[in-house]
Design a protein around this motif. Sequence first.
Motif, PDB file in Angstrom:
ATOM      1  N   GLU A  93       0.841  -1.192   0.000  1.00  0.00           N
ATOM      2  CA  GLU A  93       0.000   0.000   0.000  1.00  0.00           C
ATOM      3  C   GLU A  93       0.885   1.254   0.000  1.00  0.00           C
ATOM      4  N   GLY A  94       0.530   2.223  -0.835  1.00  0.00           N
ATOM      5  CA  GLY A  94       1.281   3.474  -0.908  1.00  0.00           C
ATOM      6  C   GLY A  94       2.352   3.502  -1.974  1.00  0.00           C
ATOM      7  N   PHE A  95       2.699   2.345  -2.542  1.00  0.00           N
ATOM      8  CA  PHE A  95       3.715   2.298  -3.596  1.00  0.00           C
ATOM      9  C   PHE A  95       3.135   2.945  -4.859  1.00  0.00           C
ATOM     10  N   GLU A  96       3.919   3.789  -5.535  1.00  0.00           N
ATOM     11  CA  GLU A  96       3.428   4.511  -6.702  1.00  0.00           C
ATOM     12  C   GLU A  96       3.543   3.668  -7.968  1.00  0.00           C
ATOM     13  N   ILE A  97       2.433   3.601  -8.698  1.00  0.00           N
ATOM     14  CA  ILE A  97       2.385   2.857  -9.964  1.00  0.00           C
ATOM     15  C   ILE A  97       1.599   3.680 -10.979  1.00  0.00           C
ATOM     16  N   PRO A  98       1.786   3.414 -12.286  1.00  0.00           N
ATOM     17  CA  PRO A  98       1.046   4.172 -13.304  1.00  0.00           C
ATOM     18  C   PRO A  98      -0.452   3.876 -13.241  1.00  0.00           C
ATOM     19  N   LYS A  99      -1.232   4.921 -13.415  1.00  0.00           N
ATOM     20  CA  LYS A  99      -2.678   4.748 -13.495  1.00  0.00           C
ATOM     21  C   LYS A  99      -3.016   3.840 -14.669  1.00  0.00           C
ATOM     22  N   GLY A 100      -3.993   2.975 -14.492  1.00  0.00           N
ATOM     23  CA  GLY A 100      -4.362   2.021 -15.537  1.00  0.00           C
ATOM     24  C   GLY A 100      -3.630   0.698 -15.435  1.00  0.00           C
ATOM     25  N   SER A 101      -2.750   0.559 -14.418  1.00  0.00           N
ATOM     26  CA  SER A 101      -2.009  -0.695 -14.247  1.00  0.00           C
ATOM     27  C   SER A 101      -2.943  -1.835 -13.844  1.00  0.00           C
ATOM     28  N   GLN A 102      -2.513  -3.052 -14.172  1.00  0.00           N
ATOM     29  CA  GLN A 102      -3.296  -4.244 -13.837  1.00  0.00           C
ATOM     30  C   GLN A 102      -2.821  -4.822 -12.510  1.00  0.00           C
ATOM     31  N   ILE A 103      -3.761  -5.065 -11.612  1.00  0.00           N
ATOM     32  CA  ILE A 103      -3.453  -5.610 -10.297  1.00  0.00           C
ATOM     33  C   ILE A 103      -4.092  -6.995 -10.163  1.00  0.00           C
TER      34      ILE A 103
END
Length: 257
Positions: A164-174
């Motif tokens: 939680e809180g780690f920055e990732i590009p918007k639209g990424s697949q989780i």
Amino acid sequence: MEGISKGLKKLGIHILIMIGILFALLFVFFTIYLPSYTSHGESVTVPDLEGIHYSELNNFLVARDLRYEVTLDSGFVAEATPLSVLKQNPKPGAKVKQNRKIYVTLNAENPPLIKMPGLVNTQLKNAQEILANYGLVRGEIVYVPDIGINVVLEQKYRGRDIKEGFEIPKGSQIDLVVGDGYGNQSFEMPNLIGMDDVEAEFLILGSGLRMGNINYVKTDTVPKGTVVRQLPPDGVMAKTGERVDIWVSELLDTIQF
């Protein structure tokens, strides 16, 4: 008296003539000059610009007697082409005058970074809503034995746990690891010490447990790839779906002479 009467008559005639001329001028102004000056009755239908790339906008609109201006606001849609039109004002189909300016919002060239939300211990349905609200895409759902039915146990990005809180590009697949609700069976934790890492992983998964972190320890006394420690330790009572971390030996670097 007769002279005064004739004078008033002439004055009345002159006033009527002036009124007639004024009405004639007003008629010409409003019906001929003003419509011609303002291009009255000449309108253009606003085309649908959504999906058109920025590089094509100018030629596309000039050919239709229109102009454009890019707004300061921008959006991001993962499925849309970078720098393509997302929104426009006026809307498609509106009637506007020639040379009217159309305001457009473009899709960002690079996705903005957002902070990963915390989904662990959240119901799958709620987790999916949270992902959508953050502009993230729900990827693969992997069910594992666990007492919590449809409870998120792990959140992964590109195959790795993401905090939680780690920055990732918007639209990424989780991807989500979710409990199947059947993990209420208890048994003794198997002993993994002395096994090689592949054998240990096979036993962990075969016992209905989950593979946790694999940590590496440098040593010159144990063959490479051998499990030297495990957590939870062997012999303790474990439940189906419980996570097991192991420590695996690596050879110490040797100095070449």
